[in-house]
Motif scaffolding. Structure first.
Motif, PDB file in Angstrom:
ATOM      1  N   ARG A  75       7.960  40.072   1.001  1.00 22.37           N
ATOM      2  CA  ARG A  75       7.799  38.704   0.489  1.00 22.37           C
ATOM      3  C   ARG A  75       6.443  38.554  -0.192  1.00 22.37           C
ATOM      4  O   ARG A  75       5.400  38.844   0.397  1.00 22.37           O
ATOM      5  N   HIS A  76       6.472  38.081  -1.426  1.00 19.03           N
ATOM      6  CA  HIS A  76       5.232  37.730  -2.104  1.00 19.03           C
ATOM      7  C   HIS A  76       4.832  36.332  -1.666  1.00 19.03           C
ATOM      8  O   HIS A  76       5.640  35.400  -1.758  1.00 19.03           O
ATOM      9  N   CYS A  77       3.616  36.201  -1.195  1.00 16.24           N
ATOM     10  CA  CYS A  77       3.086  34.906  -0.785  1.00 16.24           C
ATOM     11  C   CYS A  77       1.985  34.475  -1.740  1.00 16.24           C
ATOM     12  O   CYS A  77       1.385  35.297  -2.431  1.00 16.24           O
ATOM     13  N   LEU A  78       1.717  33.199  -1.771  1.00 15.05           N
ATOM     14  CA  LEU A  78       0.608  32.702  -2.564  1.00 15.05           C
ATOM     15  C   LEU A  78      -0.711  33.277  -2.059  1.00 15.05           C
ATOM     16  O   LEU A  78      -0.853  33.590  -0.868  1.00 15.05           O
ATOM     17  N   ALA A  79      -1.662  33.375  -2.945  1.00 20.82           N
ATOM     18  CA  ALA A  79      -2.962  33.930  -2.575  1.00 20.82           C
ATOM     19  C   ALA A  79      -3.625  33.125  -1.462  1.00 20.82           C
ATOM     20  O   ALA A  79      -4.408  33.660  -0.663  1.00 20.82           O
ATOM     21  N   THR A  80      -3.295  31.836  -1.378  1.00 17.93           N
ATOM     22  CA  THR A  80      -3.913  30.947  -0.393  1.00 17.93           C
ATOM     23  C   THR A  80      -3.033  30.718   0.839  1.00 17.93           C
ATOM     24  O   THR A  80      -3.366  29.887   1.678  1.00 17.93           O
ATOM     25  N   ASP A  81      -1.919  31.443   0.948  1.00 20.59           N
ATOM     26  CA  ASP A  81      -0.987  31.230   2.058  1.00 20.59           C
ATOM     27  C   ASP A  81      -1.671  31.525   3.396  1.00 20.59           C
ATOM     28  O   ASP A  81      -2.150  32.633   3.629  1.00 20.59           O
ATOM     29  N   PRO A  82      -1.729  30.538   4.296  1.00 18.81           N
ATOM     30  CA  PRO A  82      -2.394  30.767   5.594  1.00 18.81           C
ATOM     31  C   PRO A  82      -1.675  31.794   6.462  1.00 18.81           C
ATOM     32  O   PRO A  82      -2.261  32.323   7.410  1.00 18.81           O
ATOM     33  N   ASN A  83      -0.406  32.084   6.136  1.00 17.29           N
ATOM     34  CA  ASN A  83       0.348  33.078   6.899  1.00 17.29           C
ATOM     35  C   ASN A  83       0.213  34.488   6.331  1.00 17.29           C
ATOM     36  O   ASN A  83       0.812  35.434   6.863  1.00 17.29           O
ATOM     37  N   GLY A  84      -0.535  34.638   5.267  1.00 15.25           N
ATOM     38  CA  GLY A  84      -0.728  35.949   4.666  1.00 15.25           C
ATOM     39  C   GLY A  84      -1.385  36.917   5.640  1.00 15.25           C
ATOM     40  O   GLY A  84      -2.344  36.553   6.339  1.00 15.25           O
ATOM     41  N   ARG A  85      -0.870  38.129   5.707  1.00 12.55           N
ATOM     42  CA  ARG A  85      -1.356  39.118   6.666  1.00 12.55           C
ATOM     43  C   ARG A  85      -2.476  39.989   6.113  1.00 12.55           C
ATOM     44  O   ARG A  85      -3.093  40.757   6.858  1.00 12.55           O
ATOM     45  N   LEU A  86      -2.708  39.900   4.813  1.00  8.56           N
ATOM     46  CA  LEU A  86      -3.701  40.757   4.179  1.00  8.56           C
ATOM     47  C   LEU A  86      -4.990  40.001   3.879  1.00  8.56           C
ATOM     48  O   LEU A  86      -4.970  38.813   3.563  1.00  8.56           O
TER      49      LEU A  86
END
Length: 348
Positions: free
Chosen positions: A275-286
């Motif tokens: 899944r591509h997430c937004l750069a600001t997604d708080p759920n981003g794992r990276l």
């Protein structure tokens, strides 16, 4: 303005198509993708270019040389350059890289057409790199029915495609994505690349997709992180990224900056993949900027400089999100930070 001017910062056009259309949201026109890209700005920084998918309705790979020049002129009018391009190797015009003789012949022919466009764009001065992206145009389930035999077929098709690409001065980048058979794990990807055995084959790393290589999606035996891994364990994640990039970095000739929340996603006809997430997604794992460094720096910390532009790939974002200019400003900000930490200055 930041001091580093390399790698160049590119957006991608194909998120306006991938996962869109029948069964999903409407395609976002190519002109709109160009406008949103050109309008993005962060502290005086702008996108330098755009990577392009050579498929309808954005662009017809069968276009005449006049049509190719119109494409170049259009992109130039937005003060952008063209980077890597995507060959439309899928059915119905293309075919599975491990399919019938006719399907594999169609695959190679689509690569030839894409390389013709690619070389023309270079000769027109709008494109400075020479990377054309491909995948196997088949799924892991089909591949798994005969792993050894199907890998041999994929490698043979890629080898023929590489020979065609070489005639045009192009390199082929195999996309590391879990939805493509024979490319769906880091080990199968390396096995396929090694079997191709051509100097102009390489790997296209996308941070959102390669993250799932760590978890063994679609190939559990090849997972790098332990089965009981928790995302809160950042040291373990970093060790996993080191293992992954140590193996694939030497092959990497194309690089996509992206974010992922550790899940898979698909819309329209596109299979589920990272899944591509937004750069600001708080759920981003990276940690986008830091983790990009595992790909862009050698083991000793020195810059590889193997890619002279990096691209943001945001496939399957909702149209409502993609039509907000702030979305692209936030993405550009993440790209700028990657270049600040892992870039360099070059007068060329």
């Amino acid at each position: 303005m930041q001091e580093n001017n390399y790698p160049k910062l590119h957006n991608a056009s194909w998120p306006g198509i991938v996962g869109k259309g029948e069964g999903s949201e409407p395609v976002i026109p190519f002109d709109t993708m160009l406008q949103m890209t050109a309008a993005a700005e962060v502290d005086g920084n702008k996108f330098d270019g755009i990577d392009i998918g050579l498929f309808n309705p954005h662009f017809d790979v069968n276009s005449s040389d006049e049509g190719i020049k119109k494409l170049a002129d259009k992109v130039a009018s937005y003060n952008l350059e063209i980077g890597s391009i995507v060959a439309p190797i899928w059915p119905p015009d293309g075919g599975s890289a491990m399919g019938s003789e006719a399907e594999r012949k169609s695959f190679v022919e689509q690569v030839r057409k894409a390389c013709h466009v690619a070389r023309q764009l270079r000769e027109l001065g709008i494109r400075h790199g020479n990377v054309v992206r491909i995948d196997s145009a088949t799924n892991p389930e089909s591949w798994s029915k005969d792993p050894a035999g199907n890998t041999r077929l994929i490698a043979q098709t890629f080898r023929e495609a590489c020979d065609v690409a070489a005639d045009y001065g192009e390199r082929l980048a195999a996309e590391g994505e879990i939805c493509w058979g024979g490319m769906h794990s880091w080990k199968t990807m390396i096995e396929t690349l090694e079997a191709v055995d051509r100097p102009n084959i390489g790997f296209q790393a996308d941070m959102a997709h390669t993250l799932l290589y760590l978890l063994g999606y679609n190939e559990p035996e090849d997972r790098i992180l332990p089965a009981d891994f928790k995302w809160e364990d950042r040291p373990a994640l970093e060790e996993g990224l080191k293992t992954l990039t140590r193996a694939l970095r030497p092959w990497t000739i194309d690089f996509h900056v992206a974010q992922n929340d550790g899940t898979v996603h698909g819309t329209g006809s596109h299979d589920k993949t990272g899944r591509h997430c937004l750069a600001t997604d708080p759920n981003g794992r990276l940690n986008i900027a830091k983790d990009a460094g595992y790909w862009l720096r050698n083991e000793d910390g020195s810059l590889t400089k193997a890619v002279r532009h990096i691209c943001w790939d945001g496939c399957m974002f909702p149209n409502e999100v993609m039509m907000k200019q702030q979305t692209w400003n936030d993405i550009l900000a993440a790209m700028v930070e990657v270049r600040r930490q892992h870039g360099w200055h070059d007068a060329k």
